[in-house]
Scaffold this active site. Structure first.
Site, PDB file in Angstrom:
ATOM      1  N   LYS A  66       1.090  -1.076  -0.265  1.00  0.00           N
ATOM      2  CA  LYS A  66       0.227   0.213  -0.314  1.00  0.00           C
ATOM      3  C   LYS A  66       1.086   1.011  -0.306  1.00  0.00           C
ATOM      4  CE  LYS A  66      -1.475   2.854   2.388  1.00  0.00           C
ATOM      5  NZ  LYS A  66      -1.277   4.044   1.858  1.00  0.00           N
ATOM      6  N   GLU A  69      10.840   2.044   9.919  1.00  0.00           N
ATOM      7  CA  GLU A  69      11.197   3.130   9.757  1.00  0.00           C
ATOM      8  C   GLU A  69      10.453   5.047  10.180  1.00  0.00           C
ATOM      9  OE1 GLU A  69      12.948   6.623   8.515  1.00  0.00           O
ATOM     10  OE2 GLU A  69      12.580   5.628   7.042  1.00  0.00           O
ATOM     11  N   CYS A  79      13.742  12.071   6.432  1.00  0.00           N
ATOM     12  CA  CYS A  79      13.917  11.193   7.694  1.00  0.00           C
ATOM     13  C   CYS A  79      15.202  11.746   8.716  1.00  0.00           C
ATOM     14  CB  CYS A  79      12.566  10.402   8.177  1.00  0.00           C
ATOM     15  SG  CYS A  79      13.445   8.907   6.966  1.00  0.00           S
ATOM     16  N   GLU A  88      10.230  17.138  14.674  1.00  0.00           N
ATOM     17  CA  GLU A  88      10.258  17.346  13.192  1.00  0.00           C
ATOM     18  C   GLU A  88       9.416  18.210  11.888  1.00  0.00           C
ATOM     19  OE1 GLU A  88      11.231  13.523  10.120  1.00  0.00           O
ATOM     20  OE2 GLU A  88       9.661  13.340  11.742  1.00  0.00           O
TER      21      GLU A  88
END
Length: 478
Positions: free
Chosen positions: A170, A245, A279, A378
């Site tokens: 997906k 992750e 990231c 973040e």
């Protein structure tokens, strides 16, 4: 306009069971670039069952068969390379040069690496009288993000294929075009029916259905920590393996013995790459407090050299991926201003002349303290925070003072950098601007996730270990 309204299940393109559709927006033009079907729980179920039905036969294939299959996938991928790069540019705004040289290129890299690892990988090991056998875990569900779309597909699919797993993908519904082309590559390469399946959809529907499905043996997720927590919760009742992750807020420690000009410039440019949407981006630069004034000047010049523009030009960065992401970044830039950080370069609003498209000014804040919002959250945009430190111990403490632990960076004399790197709690530490390594395990400590991707470490995520005691009993007795 792209029309991707079928799913790939059991070796064929099939009509979805539901009627929902989603427009995919080109972030550079704000125009509709294509449409996809949005899957249902029933779509996810039939994809999982196709993978389940294909597992026994695919798990029994030989190493040589799977090497040949991956080589076929690589050959077909190379035929579609330019198409894939163009799709990445259209779906998430990567400049054409970045899409060609990095975004699409890393798919080739993961395929080539996986092939070489598979050729020599030890699936069986006799220890005394006990045989340790590594066997494919089963059906895998992959939920992948929009920021490096092919990277995150390839680094999951390649090792899973290599060890004999079957799977359902997906991809992000925000950037699904490259996943469609990847699927066309898999079909053209002759991947057996049911081994690889694609269902588009959103996380709360298809993602949740896959991560909770009792016939899924492991789920590999890349995305935000918030979403990763939900994946883990959904997976818990069936006690499946979960590899994740997740987010990052990576420190970049500029040591006192570093070349300040080179280290700061390199750090700013690295932060802005991919419009800051990585990231593992070096988003917190720590510099000696006594050198902060000089570092500000260097950082301002570096940020102002980062050109912003349409992806079809020569700009260093393009837009961020979506209107929602743009507004999130703008809110955090304003938060930095409100909380008293020094705005060195950039700021709120769009760059001059770029009123259409989700463009963000390359932004640098200095005099940041680690309790500020922009030092904790973040941002996932081209925004760098610079923090001063009094001594090396403080730099290491601040560097580790985050819920994340995906990556870290150290600039300075190499032996000195070695010593500091050992004290940082992160899955990868980059020294003095070194590039990536496809054989280096990729993953994080703490809330940056669990498990490792890339290279030979990735294989372990898709394997169970069986110990057969007494296998070599006669030999051991002799």
């Amino acid at each position: 306009m792209r029309d991707y309204t079928k799913f790939y299940i059991d070796g064929a393109w099939v009509e979805p069971l539901g009627s929902a559709r989603l427009d995919v927006i080109n972030p550079a033009t704000e125009a509709v670039a294509g449409v996809i079907a949005m899957g249902t729980v029933a779509d996810a179920d039939r994809a999982v069952m196709a993978a389940r039905n294909a597992f026994d036969s695919f798990a029994a294939t030989s190493r040589e068969d799977r090497v040949e299959l991956l080589q076929n996938i690589l050959a077909e991928y190379q035929k579609r390379y330019a198409d894939i790069a163009a799709a990445i540019t259209e779906e998430m705004g990567a400049p054409g040069w970045l899409a060609m040289q990095a975004q699409a290129a890393i798919g080739v890299g993961h395929l080539m690496t996986g092939i070489e690892v598979l050729k020599n990988y030890r699936f069986d090991e006799l220890r005394g009288a006990t045989m340790l056998s590594k066997e494919p875990i089963g059906v895998c569900a992959f939920i992948t993000p929009w920021n490096w779309p092919i990277n995150q597909i390839a680094c999951k699919v390649v090792p899973a294929i290599a060890v004999g797993c079957t799977m359902v993908l997906k991809p992000s519904e925000i950037a699904p075009f490259s996943a469609q082309l990847w699927t066309e590559v898999m079909h053209a390469a002759g991947v057996p029916a049911g081994v690889f399946n694609l269902v588009n959809g959103d996380g709360p529907t298809v993602g949740a259905a896959l991560s909770s499905h009792p016939q899924v043996d492991m789920v590999s997720f890349t995305g935000s920590t918030r979403a990763g927590i939900e994946v883990a919760r959904n997976a818990a009742p069936t006690v499946k393996r979960v590899a994740q992750e997740l987010g990052g807020k990576s420190p970049n420690i500029v040591l006192d013995d570093a070349d300040l000009d080179a280290a700061v410039t390199r750090g700013v440019v690295a932060m802005m790459n991919n419009s800051g949407q990585s990231c593992n981006a070096p988003s917190r630069m720590l510099v000696p407090a006594g050198k902060m004034a000089q570092a500000k000047t260097i950082a301002a010049a570096a940020a102002e050299s980062v050109t912003v523009g349409p992806p079809d030009g020569n700009a260093k960065i393009g837009p961020v991926v979506s209107e929602a992401q743009w507004h999130k970044i703008q809110g955090l830039i304003q938060k930095g201003i409100d909380e008293g950080a020094t705005l060195v370069s950039g700021g709120t609003g769009k760059p001059e002349g770029l009123e259409t498209g989700y463009y963000v000014k390359p932004t640098v804040f200095a005099d940041v303290t680690n309790d500020m919002t922009i030092a904790r959250e973040e941002i996932f945009g081209p925004v760098l925070t610079m923090l001063g430190y009094a001594d090396e111990e403080e730099a290491i403490a601040v560097g580790n003072d985050t819920v994340y632990g995906l990556a870290a960076y150290v600039q300075g004399e190499l032996g000195h950098a070695h010593a500091v790197a050992k004290k940082l709690r992160a899955g990868q530490v980059f020294l003095n601007g070194t590039g990536g390594d496809l054989m280096a395990p990729f993953g994080g400590y703490k809330q940056s996730g669990n498990g490792r991707e890339w290279g030979d470490h990735a294989f372990a995520e898709f394997l169970e270990v069986k110990a057969v005691l007494g296998w070599g009993a006669k030999e051991a007795a002799e």
